[in-house]
Design an enzyme around this catalytic site. Structure first.
Site, mmCIF file in Angstrom:
data_model
loop_
_atom_site.group_PDB
_atom_site.id
_atom_site.type_symbol
_atom_site.label_atom_id
_atom_site.label_comp_id
_atom_site.label_asym_id
_atom_site.label_seq_id
_atom_site.Cartn_x
_atom_site.Cartn_y
_atom_site.Cartn_z
ATOM 1 N N LYS A 114 0.855 -1.188 0.000
ATOM 2 C CA LYS A 114 0.000 0.000 0.000
ATOM 3 C C LYS A 114 0.885 1.230 0.000
ATOM 4 O O LYS A 114 2.043 1.182 0.436
ATOM 5 C CB LYS A 114 -0.895 0.025 1.245
ATOM 6 N N ASP A 143 -6.813 4.572 -5.030
ATOM 7 C CA ASP A 143 -7.449 4.496 -3.718
ATOM 8 C C ASP A 143 -8.108 5.859 -3.505
ATOM 9 O O ASP A 143 -8.331 6.590 -4.482
ATOM 10 C CB ASP A 143 -6.423 4.165 -2.623
#
Length: 443
Positions: free
Chosen positions: A125, A165
């Protein structure tokens, strides 16, 4: 002290200023304890010690020039968490709240989520404390290009494949991919969520929202229920919320509420999705603008969306948006199913309330895995230089989400915790990663 408790305590002590990461550790390791402690081979191989520690953490500055000619500086992160079952895979988040704790929690969760998909992808991430709201296209491009000047050397289609995201959509991915291609002189599938005309996958935009509803539909079906004629509340109004709303409506549900960071709207007649898409996808406006399209709807400033009566709740906004009091309100109002479309949107206390009252609860690592599952399908298409139709991708997505539900349900039942899908998701996701780590030795 048990092996699992010992590692949890040690890891929390080492990461004392990272509350989101601590929350994710606690939720996962607490539910894994009976499973892990019954298998001494995991302790012998120091699996938990290795699993809770990211393989690599990158922190770097991003200098860029705004439209007035002033140099701005942001901080960016990429946590390459675990590559036991494939290259690191996970989104990039652009939001002022981004910090190391949030990115580590997301990377940790992503490791298990990606495992559940059945695809060969590891967990990672990234993000930056950059806020794209209010920025011009040229400013966003300047930031993305500067970020990629550093990040490019750390990623690759078989190393680390970022995606979008919060705050990172097709525009931002296009700018980042373009800079990667420029610096490497290589056109490869190193980003997912790309534009369709340069290697993106059909159904990727819809995937997380659709996937959430596919998994929830299977869960409801297995418990003699359905979306048909049910009232649904969805938090958020971004991609996940919009397409969860669309798919739920297609299955006969009446979605009555959506939100953004300012407040929420309630439309008792059912959300006009075309209006929401125009507000959010075209005009990039606020959800309060919905009243100009549907004057009879109600807009409420601030929090409180979970006070709206519903049968099914789908939190699709951000972490810890739904707390213990919200959960109690939902239960009191007759909500019988909750599916997490965001990453860890429910606090630990809220989850306890749902499980205690027998609410069908699908945790985010399973319920919102549709996005990354379709990203893996995009990687496959890129590797083969193919482009599948929307229906082909959508069919595979539905199959993956159905398999995820069946997998977590079976794992929960085997662990003696039938219908506790938190336990089922954690065990099913963990086992694949842990076994791969053991087979690969001390790495």
């Amino acid at each position: 002290m048990s092996y699992t408790k010992k590692i949890l305590e040690q890891t929390i002590n080492k990461n004392q200023n990272e509350p989101e990461f601590q929350q994710a550790l606690t939720e996962i390791l607490a539910t894994l304890q009976p499973f892990v402690d019954a298998r001494p081979e995991y302790e012998k191989a120091s699996i938990l010690e290795r699993l809770v520690e990211p393989e690599r953490v990158l922190i770097f500055r991003v200098p860029w020039v705004d439209d007035s000619g002033k140099i701005q500086v942001n901080r960016a992160y990429r946590v390459q968490y675990n590559s036991a079952i494939g290259p690191y895979k996970g989104g990039m988040r652009f939001h002022p709240s981004v910090n190391l704790s949030i990115i580590k929690f997301l990377g940790f969760e992503q490791t298990f989520k990606n495992s559940l998909t059945g695809q060969p992808i590891g967990g990672g991430k990234g993000g930056a404390d950059f806020d794209p709201k209010g920025k011009s296209d040229s400013e966003i491009m300047a930031f993305c290009q500067s970020l990629m000047t550093e990040l490019t050397r750390h990623i690759g289609r078989l190393t680390d494949v970022p995606a979008g995201d919060i705050g990172v959509g097709a525009r931002e991915i296009g700018y980042m991919f373009g800079q990667y291609k420029r610096l490497t002189n290589c056109f490869e599938g190193v980003f997912t969520g790309k534009g369709i005309i340069y290697g993106g996958s059909l159904a990727r935009k819809e995937a997380t929202g659709y996937g959430l509803v596919y998994l929830m539909d299977e869960m409801l079906r297995q418990h003699d229920k359905s979306f048909n004629d049910k009232t649904v509340v969805v938090s958020g109004s971004g991609n996940v919320a919009i397409y969860a709303t669309q798919k739920a409506q297609q299955l006969g549900a009446r979605v009555v509420a959506l939100s953004d960071s300012n407040g929420y709207i309630v439309d008792a007649d059912g959300i006009d999705l075309a209006a929401v898409k125009e507000i959010k996808e075209v005009k990039r406006g606020r959800i309060s603008d919905y009243k100009t399209y549907r004057p009879k709807s109600e807009y409420v400033e601030g929090k409180g969306i979970w006070s709206v009566k519903c049968d099914v709740a789908l939190p699709c906004a951000t972490q810890n948006e739904l707390d213990e009091n919200d959960a109690k309100q939902l239960v009191q109002n007759g909500c019988f199913a909750v599916g997490e479309g965001a990453n860890m949107p429910s606090t630990l206390q809220a989850v306890d309330v749902f499980l205690h009252h027998g609410v069908l609860f699908a945790p985010g690592k399973a319920a919102n895995a549709g996005g990354v599952a379709t990203s893996a399908l995009e990687m496959s298409q890129n590797a083969m230089l193919l482009s599948w139709t929307f229906d082909e991708v959508d069919k595979q997505l539905k199959g993956i989400m159905t398999n995820i539900y069946n997998g977590i349900a079976a794992a929960a039942k085997e662990a003696g915790a039938e219908d506790n899908f938190v336990v089922g998701a954690n065990i099913a996701g963990f086992k694949k990663v842990a076994d791969a780590m053991m087979q690969q030795g001390a790495v």
